[in-house]
Design an enzyme around this catalytic site. Structure first.
Site, PDB file in Angstrom:
ATOM      1  N   GLY A 147       0.807  -1.207   0.000  1.00 43.11           N
ATOM      2  CA  GLY A 147       0.000   0.000   0.000  1.00 43.11           C
ATOM      3  C   GLY A 147       0.842   1.259   0.000  1.00 43.11           C
ATOM      4  N   CYS A 148       0.223   2.363   0.403  1.00 45.43           N
ATOM      5  CA  CYS A 148       0.823   3.684   0.244  1.00 45.43           C
ATOM      6  C   CYS A 148       2.105   3.874   1.034  1.00 45.43           C
ATOM      7  CB  CYS A 148      -0.192   4.758   0.643  1.00 45.43           C
ATOM      8  SG  CYS A 148      -1.659   4.836  -0.415  1.00 45.43           S
ATOM      9  N   PHE A 149       2.265   3.178   2.156  1.00 47.31           N
ATOM     10  CA  PHE A 149       3.465   3.412   2.957  1.00 47.31           C
ATOM     11  C   PHE A 149       4.683   2.650   2.444  1.00 47.31           C
ATOM     12  CE2 PHE A 149       1.044   0.144   5.432  1.00 47.31           C
ATOM     13  CZ  PHE A 149       1.921  -0.925   5.287  1.00 47.31           C
ATOM     14  N   ALA A 150       4.547   1.864   1.375  1.00 46.02           N
ATOM     15  CA  ALA A 150       5.656   1.052   0.874  1.00 46.02           C
ATOM     16  C   ALA A 150       6.816   1.896   0.351  1.00 46.02           C
ATOM     17  CB  ALA A 150       5.174   0.095  -0.200  1.00 46.02           C
ATOM     18  N   PHE A 338       1.133   6.614   5.116  1.00 42.70           N
ATOM     19  CA  PHE A 338       0.079   5.865   5.811  1.00 42.70           C
ATOM     20  C   PHE A 338      -0.547   4.847   4.869  1.00 42.70           C
ATOM     21  CE2 PHE A 338       0.031  10.444   6.818  1.00 42.70           C
ATOM     22  CZ  PHE A 338       0.678  10.402   8.048  1.00 42.70           C
TER      23      PHE A 338
END
Length: 352
Positions: A147-150, A338
């Protein structure tokens, strides 16, 4: 004999960012506006779209109808993955080319690919080796479906590699085609989540050479009782996103003084000069700004990226860091992203 070992600091030397050629933001707003049966939902969606602080989002297809036809729900996941296989490698290669590595591409020792919007193998890493001069002996790792925090996770992995192997030259490549996962629904919360996502790619060179942003430390946080606020699952007609409207409030409550002491290794929030916050949406940036009592200019890089590109999942925080490097920002910094869980990944860094 001394056994003392002082790991080298890992530096983000360069970041290259690219997006596809077609701006589909207004196209999506017009399409979404027509999906609601109830006038009340239609008016609320329009109001939220006007307040989203997004002017552009980019896609590899010229319009939604060009790929989805009259009904996005008629396009199955296999078809979407074929489009990912066709277009994602080209975008990733463009990002790597933007680093202008030249003959130095053959010196890359590690390749880390980040994506949560598609799967194919042989895939993006193979295309980068074949088309960018990266040797086939490179050590390859794929960080998938986080997801976005990768974006922070990819930098963290590069940081650990360089600190353990000071001669390493690590290429981190994030490529996300979020526009491949649109669906037709009259659920307002779901359509508002589609409103913020776009496509993009970023390539990052990480080495021990003392130039760019020095990565100091990382901290992962999981917010209690928030597991279902952001979810990302593979469905029959694309990947199913849930992005709850409760996310901004949960983040604001979680980023209290005690939590920030952990994130900032005991330092005060006021000691941070650069805030590279993942622009998951306007309300998320507003929540972080309010919780940390930041000034109106502190999140200017994040808001600029949101306005020009939307949320490109794992690539987005890399776009924010690139904006700061392009501006020549200096001092101490904190990056935050996040994603599902609800999880926050953070990185302390500095630039002189």
């Amino acid at each position: 004999m001394s056994t003392d070992f002082a790991p080298r600091t890992a530096y983000i030397n360069k970041i290259s960012t690219v997006v596809p050629e077609h701006d589909v933001h207004e196209d999506f707003v017009a399409y979404a506006d027509s999906t609601f049966d109830l006038r009340r939902k239609q008016l609320l969606f329009r109001r939220m779209a006007d307040r989203a602080q997004i002017s552009h989002r980019w896609s590899s297809f010229p319009s939604l109808a060009d790929f989805y036809g009259d009904d996005p729900n008629s396009v199955d996941t296999a078809t979407r993955m074929r489009e990912f296989e066709r277009t994602a490698p080209d975008l990733a290669v463009r990002a790597v080319d933007g680093l202008d590595l030249g003959d130095a591409a053959s010196d890359i020792t590690h390749l880390i690919v980040l994506t949560c919007t598609g799967f194919v193998t042989p895939g993006i890493d193979f295309e980068i080796m074949a088309r960018c001069g990266v040797p086939t002996t490179v050590e390859r790792t794929q960080v998938g479906f986080m997801g976005c925090f990768a974006g922070i996770n990819g930098l963290k992995l590069a940081h650990h590699i360089v600190r353990s192997e000071p001669a390493a030259r690590v290429l981190v490549v994030s490529v996300e085609l979020c526009s491949l996962h649109m669906q037709k629904t009259d659920d307002l919360e779901t359509m508002l989540s589609f409103l913020v996502f776009g496509d993009g790619a970023a390539a990052v060179l990480v080495t021990a050479e003392e130039s760019g942003l020095a990565m100091d430390s990382f901290q992962a946080l999981m917010i209690e009782d928030s597991r279902e606020l952001i979810t990302w699952r593979i469905g029959g007609v694309g990947f199913d996103m849930k992005l709850s409207g409760k996310v901004p409030g949960s983040l604001a409550r979680a980023l209290d003084a005690d939590t920030m002491k952990i994130v900032l290794s005991g330092a005060e929030t006021s000691s941070i000069d650069m805030w590279a916050v993942h622009p998951g949406g306007r309300s998320i940036l507003d929540a972080v700004e309010g919780a940390l009592e930041l000034g109106p200019e502190d999140l200017s890089a994040s808001r600029k990226v949101l306005d020009n590109y939307g949320n490109m999942s794992s690539a987005t925080v890399l776009f924010v860091l690139a904006e700061m490097m392009d501006r020549g920002d200096t001092g101490s910094g904190c990056a935050m992203a996040f994603g599902p869980g609800l999880t926050a990944e953070t990185m302390l860094f500095h630039a002189s």
